[in-house]
Design a protein around this motif. Structure first.
Motif, mmCIF file in Angstrom:
data_model
loop_
_atom_site.group_PDB
_atom_site.id
_atom_site.type_symbol
_atom_site.label_atom_id
_atom_site.label_comp_id
_atom_site.label_asym_id
_atom_site.label_seq_id
_atom_site.Cartn_x
_atom_site.Cartn_y
_atom_site.Cartn_z
ATOM 1 N N ASP A 1 1.084 -0.945 -0.137
ATOM 2 C CA ASP A 1 0.190 0.118 0.183
ATOM 3 C C ASP A 1 1.041 1.429 -0.237
ATOM 4 N N ARG A 2 2.204 0.961 -0.265
ATOM 5 C CA ARG A 2 3.333 2.525 -0.182
ATOM 6 C C ARG A 2 3.730 2.694 1.148
ATOM 7 N N HIS A 3 3.327 2.054 2.026
ATOM 8 C CA HIS A 3 3.844 2.297 3.570
ATOM 9 C C HIS A 3 4.584 0.964 4.240
ATOM 10 N N LEU A 4 5.656 0.775 4.558
ATOM 11 C CA LEU A 4 6.813 0.321 5.295
ATOM 12 C C LEU A 4 6.006 -0.144 6.319
ATOM 13 N N ASP A 5 5.535 -1.727 6.959
ATOM 14 C CA ASP A 5 5.056 -1.940 7.667
ATOM 15 C C ASP A 5 6.451 -2.401 8.687
ATOM 16 N N LEU A 6 5.756 -2.842 9.982
ATOM 17 C CA LEU A 6 7.214 -3.323 10.614
ATOM 18 C C LEU A 6 6.605 -5.004 11.343
ATOM 19 N N MET A 7 7.108 -6.516 11.075
ATOM 20 C CA MET A 7 6.737 -6.937 11.639
ATOM 21 C C MET A 7 8.471 -7.465 13.563
ATOM 22 N N LEU A 8 7.832 -7.804 14.296
ATOM 23 C CA LEU A 8 9.224 -7.841 15.356
ATOM 24 C C LEU A 8 8.368 -9.903 16.206
ATOM 25 N N ALA A 9 9.852 -10.939 15.033
ATOM 26 C CA ALA A 9 9.746 -11.736 16.254
ATOM 27 C C ALA A 9 10.035 -11.725 17.617
ATOM 28 N N THR A 10 9.439 -12.562 19.090
ATOM 29 C CA THR A 10 10.078 -12.429 20.099
ATOM 30 C C THR A 10 9.855 -14.122 20.963
ATOM 31 N N TYR A 11 11.351 -14.566 21.455
ATOM 32 C CA TYR A 11 11.171 -14.757 22.326
ATOM 33 C C TYR A 11 10.799 -14.957 23.338
ATOM 34 N N ASP A 12 9.148 -15.490 23.224
ATOM 35 C CA ASP A 12 8.196 -15.668 24.823
ATOM 36 C C ASP A 12 7.007 -16.444 24.226
ATOM 37 N N GLU A 13 6.016 -17.659 24.347
ATOM 38 C CA GLU A 13 5.503 -18.604 23.828
ATOM 39 C C GLU A 13 3.837 -18.107 24.597
ATOM 40 N N ASN A 14 4.054 -16.613 25.412
ATOM 41 C CA ASN A 14 2.916 -16.036 26.139
ATOM 42 C C ASN A 14 2.375 -15.562 25.323
ATOM 43 N N PRO A 15 0.504 -16.002 24.471
ATOM 44 C CA PRO A 15 0.431 -15.678 23.573
ATOM 45 C C PRO A 15 0.339 -14.013 23.333
#
Length: 530
Positions: free
Chosen positions: A360-374
């Protein structure tokens, strides 16, 4: 049920997942879910997934069976995942590491599936604890070589025209003996050959300086010289990842380093030749408001606000941090925008990347976490285009209740939508297919750069600006190894929403430019230096 073409056995559940869905006439829905006037594969998929799920776990269908298993108790935390077309067949392959067994090289079959490469054993490093990995053409011969950082001496594999790999670690001089976390490549002196920064980490000896980070200069003959003395280290940094990035837009590659707590991050401004055959870097993190002291791990670099400069987001064992670059506003100071942007999130964060998942022309963001808690599982943030982000993680397809570490991006099936290779501890490696092509009419452009002359063959460090029909200016810099332990496919993906393209301008690392006027949308555009 109609069947218009052969589909793998696993596809009746999700016919699109291995790449066949684009043309498949495989119908299992009796409801026109997307109201397009016909009942087809899209209705089946949307009816099963729900329109809110962005990524589908295509791991099993793609034929992938890999897992990162650390040595217990866990002392070496990093995972490695990198995309690269090692055999030059036009389909991007991938390599993943493992601390307690052989690393895996997977060949892209071009139909949405992968097979273990027949030359996998040459790069397996089965008896070594491996961390980050990067595919890169270090000698400009047109083939993707492979660099793997390890707990101990690192490994450089030379690619022999896609037919085999040769271990040239000792011969090249980059068999750095530290506790390797990540490797980053960039041409800091503009000589047309990629140099190397290795981030090392070791705390157990009580002496971080025992395994310092290392900067290697490419000698253009297959060997490297350790030039770490060019960088001033204020403390014994516990490095996780460094990024070659032109933060001040002066045309050369600066270096931003993330360090574990309690040391502050470092930023070395590239000041060029000293006129005596040497090179000058100046550490400016404090004066540029970038010396954040947290447990920093994963680095995301991108122009989230489309103002032409590169912004920085990094993960933390605690609240994540977001720094807005102010160069285009006339200041060298970074502005901390974590709270105003909506990106304040308290979790054990690891890998992070900016990318436009919905085009959509705008940079989104993903973050990976070291957590099993939802509650504190991995995150996907949608860029709203007004300087803020919305958390769209729930039902996005990126959360698995697992200890997620690193990930790398690629459009592995060449449908114009970026997919994710996700690595986890004690859980299978995941290939997450982007379902956007099923649901969105947004257009896109992919740019593949080919360097030459005084520009490195991979064109790492080159900047591309796309001007669209709405007047938007979309800016991206090509990199090799910014997200922790990872390397994305060396393709720049531009989401266009409903726009057409006015121009595409490449800013090569030697200061020259090349402009393509009005290219068509929804294509992979190859632009060569010469």
């Amino acid at each position: 049920m109609q069947l218009g073409m052969w589909i793998p056995n696993c596809l009746p559940r999700f016919p699109f997942s291995c790449g066949y869905w684009q043309n498949a006439a495989f119908y299992q829905s009796s409801v026109d879910v997307n109201n397009d006037g016909s009942i087809d594969v899209r209705d089946y998929v949307l009816g099963g997934l729900g329109s809110t799920q962005t990524f589908f776990d295509a791991t099993e269908c793609a034929g992938i069976n890999a897992q990162y298993t650390p040595i217990s108790p866990v002392q070496y935390w990093i995972t490695g995942q990198t995309w690269g077309d090692y055999d030059g067949d036009g389909w991007v392959d991938f390599y993943v590491t493992n601390a307690s067994g052989p690393n895996g090289l997977y060949h892209n079959q071009g139909d949405g599936t992968f097979l273990m490469s027949p030359i996998q054993g040459q790069v397996a490093l089965a008896a070594i604890q491996s961390g980050g990995a990067v595919f890169v053409d270090y000698d400009n011969d047109g083939w993707q070589d492979l660099y793997v950082v390890n707990k101990g001496a690192n490994t450089l594999f030379h690619n022999n025209a896609g037919l085999s790999f040769t271990d040239v670690s000792v011969l090249s001089g980059v068999d750095d003996p530290g506790v390797g976390e990540s490797a980053t490549w960039g041409d800091y002196d503009g000589d047309g050959y990629l140099d190397l920064y290795v981030a090392n980490w070791e705390r157990t000896l009580g002496n971080p300086a025992a395994y310092p980070d290392a900067l290697f200069h490419n000698n253009q003959d297959g060997t490297f010289t350790n030039v770490t003395s060019l960088l001033t280290f204020e403390t014994g940094y516990l490095g996780f990842i460094a990024g070659f990035v032109d933060v001040d837009k002066d045309g050369d590659q600066d270096i931003y380093l993330l360090t574990d707590c309690p040391e502050p991050n470092a930023l070395w401004r590239n000041d060029g030749s000293d006129g005596l055959g040497g090179w000058v870097f100046t550490e400016v993190a404090a004066s540029w408001n970038a010396d954040v002291a947290v447990c920093a791990m994963g680095l995301a670099v991108g122009d989230y606000d489309n103002d032409g400069d590169q912004d920085l987001y990094f993960s933390n064992r605690g609240p994540q941090v977001f720094l807005q670059n102010q160069v285009e506003q006339g200041s060298s100071l970074f502005s901390e925008e974590t709270i105003p942007s909506g990106l304040l999130f308290d979790a054990f964060g690891w890998g992070a990347s900016f990318f436009d998942y919905d085009n959509d022309r705008h940079l989104d963001l993903m973050l990976a976490t070291y957590d099993e808690n939802p509650i504190i599982d991995s995150r996907l943030y949608h860029n709203l285009g007004d300087g803020t982000f919305a958390d769209v993680s729930l039902n996005s397809g990126v959360q698995f209740g697992a200890k997620s570490f690193g990930f790398a991006l690629a459009d592995y099936d060449k449908d114009g939508w970026q997919d994710i290779l996700l690595n986890q501890h004690f859980s299978p490696v995941k290939v997450l297919k982007n379902t956007g092509a099923l649901e969105s009419v947004n257009q896109w452009l992919q740019v593949q750069l080919v360097g030459g002359g005084s520009v490195n063959r991979d064109a790492i460090g080159c900047r591309v600006v796309v001007q669209t029909s709405s007047g938007a200016l979309l800016t991206k810099q090509l990199s090799a190894g910014c997200n922790i332990g990872s390397c994305d496919e060396k393709i720049l993906n531009f989401g266009l929403a409903g726009d057409t393209i006015t121009s595409v301008t490449v800013h090569w690392t030697d200061g020259t430019t090349k402009t393509i006027l009005s290219p068509s949308t929804n294509q992979r555009l190859v632009i060569a230096y010469l």
